[in-house]
Design a protein around this motif. Structure first.
Motif, mmCIF file in Angstrom:
data_model
loop_
_atom_site.group_PDB
_atom_site.id
_atom_site.type_symbol
_atom_site.label_atom_id
_atom_site.label_comp_id
_atom_site.label_asym_id
_atom_site.label_seq_id
_atom_site.Cartn_x
_atom_site.Cartn_y
_atom_site.Cartn_z
ATOM 1 N N ALA A 191 -16.793 53.734 -25.284
ATOM 2 C CA ALA A 191 -16.794 53.500 -23.921
ATOM 3 C C ALA A 191 -17.544 52.615 -23.336
ATOM 4 N N VAL A 192 -18.794 52.974 -23.513
ATOM 5 C CA VAL A 192 -19.919 51.942 -23.013
ATOM 6 C C VAL A 192 -20.009 50.636 -23.541
ATOM 7 N N GLU A 193 -19.835 50.429 -24.851
ATOM 8 C CA GLU A 193 -19.683 49.345 -25.515
ATOM 9 C C GLU A 193 -18.315 48.541 -25.082
ATOM 10 N N VAL A 194 -17.238 49.110 -24.842
ATOM 11 C CA VAL A 194 -16.045 48.417 -24.403
ATOM 12 C C VAL A 194 -16.152 48.003 -23.070
ATOM 13 N N VAL A 195 -16.803 48.777 -22.207
ATOM 14 C CA VAL A 195 -17.014 48.422 -20.656
ATOM 15 C C VAL A 195 -17.985 47.119 -20.448
ATOM 16 N N ARG A 196 -18.965 47.258 -21.343
ATOM 17 C CA ARG A 196 -19.947 46.161 -21.415
ATOM 18 C C ARG A 196 -19.300 44.772 -21.976
ATOM 19 N N ARG A 197 -18.575 44.845 -23.043
ATOM 20 C CA ARG A 197 -17.612 43.730 -23.478
ATOM 21 C C ARG A 197 -16.893 43.216 -22.468
ATOM 22 N N LEU A 198 -16.127 44.144 -21.814
ATOM 23 C CA LEU A 198 -15.128 43.649 -20.916
ATOM 24 C C LEU A 198 -15.847 42.817 -19.790
ATOM 25 N N TRP A 199 -16.697 43.520 -19.231
ATOM 26 C CA TRP A 199 -17.550 42.755 -18.284
ATOM 27 C C TRP A 199 -17.972 41.347 -18.614
ATOM 28 N N ASP A 200 -18.290 41.239 -19.847
ATOM 29 C CA ASP A 200 -18.538 39.626 -20.273
ATOM 30 C C ASP A 200 -17.494 38.954 -20.854
ATOM 31 N N SER A 201 -16.455 39.510 -20.713
ATOM 32 C CA SER A 201 -15.251 38.735 -21.178
ATOM 33 C C SER A 201 -14.586 37.627 -20.280
ATOM 34 N N TRP A 202 -15.189 37.505 -18.992
ATOM 35 C CA TRP A 202 -15.055 36.489 -18.176
ATOM 36 C C TRP A 202 -16.521 35.576 -18.076
ATOM 37 N N GLN A 203 -16.439 34.521 -18.489
ATOM 38 C CA GLN A 203 -17.740 33.800 -17.988
ATOM 39 C C GLN A 203 -18.156 33.548 -16.683
ATOM 40 N N ASP A 204 -19.324 33.436 -16.324
ATOM 41 C CA ASP A 204 -19.539 33.332 -14.496
ATOM 42 C C ASP A 204 -18.861 32.116 -14.057
ATOM 43 N N ASP A 205 -18.569 31.069 -14.823
ATOM 44 C CA ASP A 205 -17.913 29.710 -14.213
ATOM 45 C C ASP A 205 -16.183 29.862 -14.649
ATOM 46 N N ALA A 206 -15.974 31.089 -14.885
ATOM 47 C CA ALA A 206 -14.380 31.014 -15.406
ATOM 48 C C ALA A 206 -13.313 30.666 -14.420
ATOM 49 N N ILE A 207 -13.683 30.779 -13.137
ATOM 50 C CA ILE A 207 -13.077 30.179 -12.174
ATOM 51 C C ILE A 207 -13.024 29.039 -11.597
ATOM 52 N N ILE A 208 -12.291 28.012 -11.702
ATOM 53 C CA ILE A 208 -12.377 26.705 -11.629
ATOM 54 C C ILE A 208 -11.511 25.988 -10.452
ATOM 55 N N LYS A 209 -10.562 26.812 -9.916
ATOM 56 C CA LYS A 209 -9.846 26.275 -8.749
ATOM 57 C C LYS A 209 -9.487 24.783 -8.742
ATOM 58 N N ASP A 210 -8.849 24.277 -9.881
ATOM 59 C CA ASP A 210 -8.559 23.129 -10.033
ATOM 60 C C ASP A 210 -7.322 22.689 -9.503
ATOM 61 N N VAL A 211 -7.374 22.263 -8.084
ATOM 62 C CA VAL A 211 -5.729 21.706 -7.729
ATOM 63 C C VAL A 211 -5.234 20.509 -8.596
#
Length: 336
Positions: free
Chosen positions: A126-146
């Protein structure tokens, strides 16, 4: 050397104002973090929700709720704790817990409880899954490209593709990466099977004295956990004189050492434990109201005067505890 100081809150009140008052006092005293106890068999509010309730009303204290891995899906754990990290602006943590209690299993009416070894194995997955899910979005994944109508860059979201004995989780998460990248994970570690098999950031241990504290630290380091924090748990009953404190303690028993005395005596005890190599002390108030007040009002100033504790000005819990910045495991692969 200064120590980190945490408090463990175990109340069961549904009165939000009581939780807010307690956490604010700990926050104003500069305490590093508070843990919020929880079990399936306990009558009381959900610890993660309590932490989320007090998060916007506190400034710097870390918020570390207990959440069990035994009957909670790791995907839901990851999203709830990531959300807590967002609403607290990087002050979230998670104390992992397992449950081998058949009565708790009956509450949900699912499977019969596993053996302890299997429960620890499940918790590790469970700890490994949670850690991977936290990393599954890169920090700059939200781009809001209109112009292109894209809110996120799909190339910066990643499947985790975890397959283990207990879970199969594809991902990605539905919550953006937490501000800390990886919120702090802790576990109560009574024995080597915990620090050997659970890869967490903080181990809460229960030494009986300075010698046993030093032994536990050596054992954890010998298992290769050289970069982990080791906290000693201590149940405390405080009063203006030792006789009153002892009467308050009565016949209290605990898995951790139980102290009854004055704040000055407790400061002396903590000073005596400092050479053991522990990273910090987690104080368990015998009474969340009376003893938390004594800790924040009387003990913390004494620890500061003696150079045993210095409140941190760091804004997030990882940095506050001196843990390294969390590098996203998928970022390098994405750039390649």
């Amino acid at each position: 050397m200064t120590l980190h100081v945490a408090v463990a809150l175990t109340g069961s009140s549904f009165d939000a104002s009581r939780w807010v008052d307690q956490i604010r006092r700990a926050d104003e005293a500069g305490i590093d973090f508070a843990t919020f106890d929880d079990t399936f068999g306990r009558s009381g509010p959900d610890a993660v929700l309590v932490a989320s309730r007090v998060a916007p009303l506190t400034r710097s204290i870390g918020l570390v709720p207990v959440a069990t891995t035994t009957r909670t899906e790791p995907f839901h754990l990851s999203t709830a704790l990531a959300t807590l990290d967002h609403v607290s602006h990087g002050r979230a943590g998670w104390q992992v817990r397992i449950s081998a209690d058949p009565a708790e299993a009956e509450l949900l009416g699912r499977r019969a409880p596993l053996g302890v070894d299997d429960l620890i194995s499940e918790a590790a997955d469970a700890v490994e899954v949670v850690r991977r899910l936290w990393d599954s979005w890169q920090d700059d994944a939200i781009i809001k490209d209109v112009p292109t109508g894209r809110y996120i860059d799909r190339d910066r979201l990643h499947y985790i593709d975890f397959t283990g004995e207990h879970f199969t989780v594809k991902g990605p998460s539905i919550v953006p990466r937490p501000p800390q990248g990886q919120p702090v994970i802790a576990a109560l570690a009574h024995a080597a099977q915990i620090w050997d098999r659970l890869d967490v950031d903080v181990y809460f241990t229960t030494p009986s004295d300075v010698d046993s504290a030093a032994t536990i630290v050596r054992q954890i380091r010998a298992h290769g956990r050289t970069d982990k924090l080791v906290f000693a748990d201590l149940v405390v009953f405080l009063a203006g004189d030792q006789e009153t404190a002892i009467r308050r303690r009565a016949a209290t028993t605990s898995d951790a050492a139980v102290f009854a005395g004055t704040p000055e005596q407790l400061a002396g005890l903590i000073a005596g434990w400092e050479p053991s190599g522990i990273s910090g002390i987690r104080l368990r108030p015998g009474d969340d109201e009376h003893d938390l007040t004594a800790i924040t009002r009387d003990l913390i100033p004494l620890l500061r005067e003696r150079g045993l504790f210095t409140p941190s000005a760091e804004p997030d819990l990882r940095t506050r505890l001196g843990l390294p910045a969390a590098v996203n495991r998928y970022e390098g692969a994405a750039r390649a």
